[in-house]
Design a protein around this motif. Structure first.
Motif, short mmCIF file in Angstrom:
data_model
loop_
_atom_site.label_atom_id
_atom_site.label_comp_id
_atom_site.label_asym_id
_atom_site.label_seq_id
_atom_site.Cartn_x
_atom_site.Cartn_y
_atom_site.Cartn_z
N VAL A 194 0.68 -1.24 0.02
CA VAL A 194 -0.07 0.21 -0.23
C VAL A 194 1.04 1.31 0.05
CG1 VAL A 194 -1.72 1.43 1.32
CG2 VAL A 194 -1.98 -1.09 1.32
N GLU A 195 1.99 1.18 0.68
CA GLU A 195 2.87 2.49 0.76
C GLU A 195 3.34 2.58 -0.62
OE1 GLU A 195 5.11 5.47 1.87
OE2 GLU A 195 3.25 4.55 2.74
N THR A 196 3.95 1.42 -1.13
CA THR A 196 4.34 1.67 -2.39
C THR A 196 3.37 2.32 -3.63
OG1 THR A 196 6.00 -0.34 -2.18
CG2 THR A 196 5.53 0.28 -4.31
N ILE A 197 2.13 1.80 -3.52
CA ILE A 197 1.11 2.23 -4.41
C ILE A 197 1.11 3.83 -4.21
CG2 ILE A 197 -1.40 2.26 -4.87
CD1 ILE A 197 -1.15 -0.81 -4.12
N ARG A 198 1.15 4.17 -2.91
CA ARG A 198 0.85 5.58 -2.65
C ARG A 198 1.88 6.47 -3.29
NH1 ARG A 198 -0.85 4.50 3.47
NH2 ARG A 198 -3.09 4.21 3.29
#
Length: 376
Positions: A194-198
């Motif tokens: 999720v952090e990578t997507i952001r």
């Protein structure tokens, strides 16, 4: 790229691994060399479909009658995977001509229609099957002989491990599936993903892109590129975290958004499922069944939909009943409503839902216009 490598997730390095398909192909190459030269290699060099170069240690090399047997050990890296550490075996023998690939002990067999392998076949998916074929052909080019090769792929403890997967529900009996589109296992730390997507959405916005372009997975990316002509350099792979990706696109300030995904994931949005991993959110056939009932489907059609194991099987059943258009239209409207509700008017969102077999199943009115903005 040499070796599986690592990826940066959530402030740390996570190690990639390799798929059961990669193991099967490398084991087949090693066993073919043993058969053709009388000597097993200590290691095999293998190039995955994604272009990653691996050197994999060979285990369990031996002759069993007229077949040469070798194994490669599965390494899932930092991904939690029930097949991690097992050995995938290939038993290779000579045949009069051609290349044959079959499943042995621990590899499941397909018992229901609608999957990527036909009923009765070993559950060796098309991409790994092609990897195995290429490995055997490469061995024959390097060590020519009259005739062809047959590889039987087996999985250590495959039948036991399969009980902890979705195979029994899909109608795959007796073992695991041999899988892998890219040949490499990507670590699936939820918070890190999720952090990578952001971060990726932030980077696109900072570069001046004003249409967020989301694809849940490899199939979505391939379809967006090959069927729609879209520029994947503008895309963010959001995996199963569609809701989180929608939220961050709105937070970052993207005025427009395009979501392109396989129906196996996107249809779940019609029921409000915004984290689409099958262990968290399923109900695909229930969604089709409910909307078919609202469109007047008879009980026989509804029962068939509830027995379907894939979205393609559901669509085929609707087509046979003359309800494909009506049901997909209803589902499509509900997907739009759910996305709009999640975004609460902050982003103008479009979507395209497809399967490889049927192509585009449903799309929003403005999707094709937004596609033009996202082409290379």
């Amino acid at each position: 790229m040499e070796g599986p490598g690592t990826v940066f997730r959530g402030g740390g390095q996570l190690r990639r691994g390799w798929t059961t398909g990669t193991c099967a192909a490398a084991a087949a190459r090693a066993a073919a060399e043993l058969l053709l030269t009388g000597q097993a290699p200590a290691a095999v060099r293998h190039v995955t479909p994604g272009g990653v170069r691996l050197t994999l240690s060979v285990e369990g090399a031996r002759m069993e009658g007229r077949a040469a047997v070798c194994a490669i050990r599965k390494d899932s890296g930092d991904d939690p995977d029930v097949t991690n550490g097992i050995r995938i075996f290939a038993a290779v023998s000579a045949i009069p001509e051609g290349i044959e690939i079959e499943g042995g002990n621990g590899v499941g067999r397909v018992t229901r229609p609608g999957l990527r392998c036909a009923v009765g076949e070993a559950a060796i998916n098309p991409a790994p099957r092609e990897q195995i074929r290429q490995a055997l052909q490469a061995a024959l080019r390097e060590h020519p002989m009259d005739g062809g090769l047959r590889a039987v792929i087996s999985a250590e403890r495959g039948e036991e491990i399969a009980r902890r997967t979705y195979n029994p529900r899909l109608g795959i009996e007796g073992g695991i599936s041999i899988l892998g589109t890219s040949g490499i296992v990507e670590p699936m730390s939820e918070a890190a993903l999720v952090e990578t997507i952001r971060l990726e959405l932030d980077a696109h916005y900072a570069a001046g892109q004003r249409a967020a372009f989301l694809c849940p997975g490899n199939y979505g990316e391939a379809f967006a590129r090959d069927a729609l002509g879209l520029d994947l350099r503008k895309a963010v792979k959001c995996s199963n975290f569609i809701g989180d990706a929608l939220d961050h696109a709105a937070f970052r300030g993207f005025p427009r958004l395009l979501l392109v995904g396989h129906a196996g994931k996107l249809v779940k949005l019609a029921a409000g499922g915004m984290q689409t991993h099958s262990a968290v959110c399923d109900g695909r056939r229930e969604i089709f069944t409910a909307h078919a009932a609202l469109c007047g489907a008879d009980r026989k059609t509804l029962e068939a939909l509830m027995e379907a194991v894939t979205v393609d099987a559901c669509v085929a059943g609707l087509e046979a009943a003359g309800l494909r258009g009506a049901v997909l239209s209803r589902i499509g409207r509900e997907i739009e409503n759910r996305i709009a509700h999640r975004l609460n008017g902050r982003v103008r969102a479009e979507y395209i839902m497809f399967t490889e077999r049927f192509g585009v199943l449903s799309e929003s009115a403005g999707a094709r216009a937004l596609c033009e903005e996202l082409k290379g």
